[in-house]
Design a protein around this motif. Structure first.
Motif, PDB file in Angstrom:
ATOM      1  N   ARG A  99      11.131   9.237  -5.228  1.00  0.00           N
ATOM      2  CA  ARG A  99      10.979   7.990  -4.497  1.00  0.00           C
ATOM      3  C   ARG A  99       9.804   7.153  -4.996  1.00  0.00           C
ATOM      4  O   ARG A  99       9.555   6.072  -4.475  1.00  0.00           O
ATOM      5  CB  ARG A  99      10.819   8.275  -3.003  1.00  0.00           C
TER       6      ARG A  99
ATOM      7  N   LEU B 114      17.941  -2.562  -2.815  1.00  0.00           N
ATOM      8  CA  LEU B 114      16.910  -1.821  -2.092  1.00  0.00           C
ATOM      9  C   LEU B 114      16.489  -2.539  -0.816  1.00  0.00           C
ATOM     10  O   LEU B 114      16.429  -1.944   0.264  1.00  0.00           O
ATOM     11  CB  LEU B 114      15.690  -1.600  -2.989  1.00  0.00           C
ATOM     12  N   HIS B 115      16.196  -3.827  -0.926  1.00  0.00           N
ATOM     13  CA  HIS B 115      15.648  -4.570   0.206  1.00  0.00           C
ATOM     14  C   HIS B 115      16.719  -5.034   1.198  1.00  0.00           C
ATOM     15  O   HIS B 115      16.548  -4.908   2.409  1.00  0.00           O
ATOM     16  CB  HIS B 115      14.858  -5.784  -0.302  1.00  0.00           C
TER      17      HIS B 115
ATOM     18  N   MET C 284      15.051  -1.006   2.489  1.00  0.00           N
ATOM     19  CA  MET C 284      13.943  -0.151   2.096  1.00  0.00           C
ATOM     20  C   MET C 284      12.773  -0.988   1.612  1.00  0.00           C
ATOM     21  O   MET C 284      12.946  -2.109   1.140  1.00  0.00           O
ATOM     22  CB  MET C 284      14.377   0.823   0.983  1.00  0.00           C
ATOM     23  N   LYS C 285      11.577  -0.445   1.763  1.00  0.00           N
ATOM     24  CA  LYS C 285      10.375  -1.058   1.209  1.00  0.00           C
ATOM     25  C   LYS C 285       9.458   0.045   0.720  1.00  0.00           C
ATOM     26  O   LYS C 285       9.475   1.178   1.224  1.00  0.00           O
ATOM     27  CB  LYS C 285       9.669  -1.923   2.241  1.00  0.00           C
ATOM     28  N   LYS C 286       8.640  -0.275  -0.270  1.00  0.00           N
ATOM     29  CA  LYS C 286       7.763   0.729  -0.854  1.00  0.00           C
ATOM     30  C   LYS C 286       6.413   0.701  -0.152  1.00  0.00           C
ATOM     31  O   LYS C 286       5.778  -0.351  -0.057  1.00  0.00           O
ATOM     32  CB  LYS C 286       7.572   0.472  -2.348  1.00  0.00           C
TER      33      LYS C 286
END
Length: 220
Positions: free
Chosen positions: A7, A29-30, A35-37
């Protein structure tokens, strides 16, 4: 789209792995996976299985003793220590101020190494402060202070010393001294700063008030 087990991969690395452009990967992803990092959450200590077991046993033993003796909390004298520094520069929190988009941001020089420091040791119980001391050799003084300030605990020999697991507290000479004088010690769970809570309610206030104070005030 399925992410690989790692990840920590960047968008560029994922794009190269799945043979897609970075913008497509970013949207997936967004927008689709929501999701966010983020950075890993900081915790004081990650316990090993053995440390978890010891912590559970210590807490269970204390709860059992508390059930047997409802006045146990009144007999415990705990302690903690901290280094007190002399800093002339404000802390980050102390330098906070209101500003408009047009006003310039204040500058703060990097904090230099303190020219003076002293170790403050605080002993306290459920009724308040028992003793404060600026020297690490305090056990003899503590016993005399308990005799004067907590005469009932001293007379009944019911006071219990609670220390954290700092190397100085676990030294063989300290253990021998306490054992020779019949001073019971309450075992401390591994990496549990919440049990002697001076770091939360006392030391920050002392350090905040002492910022920029002349070092001569803190010397004997």
């Amino acid at each position: 789209m399925k992410l690989c087990p790692d990840r920590r991969m960047s968008i560029r690395m994922i794009a190269e792995t799945v043979n897609a452009d970075k913008e497509t990967v970013r949207k997936n992803l967004h927008d689709k996976l929501n999701m966010k990092k983020v950075c890993a959450k900081f915790v004081p200590k990650t316990f090993t299985p053995d440390q978890k077991l010891v912590r559970q046993q210590i807490c269970s033993d204390f709860l059992e003793r508390l059930d047997e003796d409802s006045e146990l909390m009144e007999n415990i004298i705990t302690c903690d220590e901290t280094w007190i520094f002399q800093h002339d520069v404000e802390t980050k929190r102390q330098s906070m101020h209101w500003k408009t988009p047009a006003s310039p941001r204040m500058k703060k020089a990097k904090m230099s190494k303190s020219k003076f420091k002293a170790m403050l040791i605080v002993f306290f119980d459920i009724n308040g402060i028992v003793m404060t001391e600026w020297s690490p050799e305090v056990l003899t003084t503590l016993r005399e202070r308990v005799r004067k300030k907590r005469p009932e605990l001293w007379k009944n020999k019911s006071w219990i010393l609670h220390q954290n697991n700092a190397p100085g507290h676990n030294a063989l000479s300290v253990k021998r001294y306490l054992a020779a004088r019949g001073t019971p010690v309450l075992e401390h769970a591994p990496y549990s700063p919440d049990l002697p809570p001076c770091d939360f309610f006392l030391f920050p206030k002392i350090k905040s008030a002492s910022k920029g104070t002349g070092s001569s005030q803190w010397k004997r």
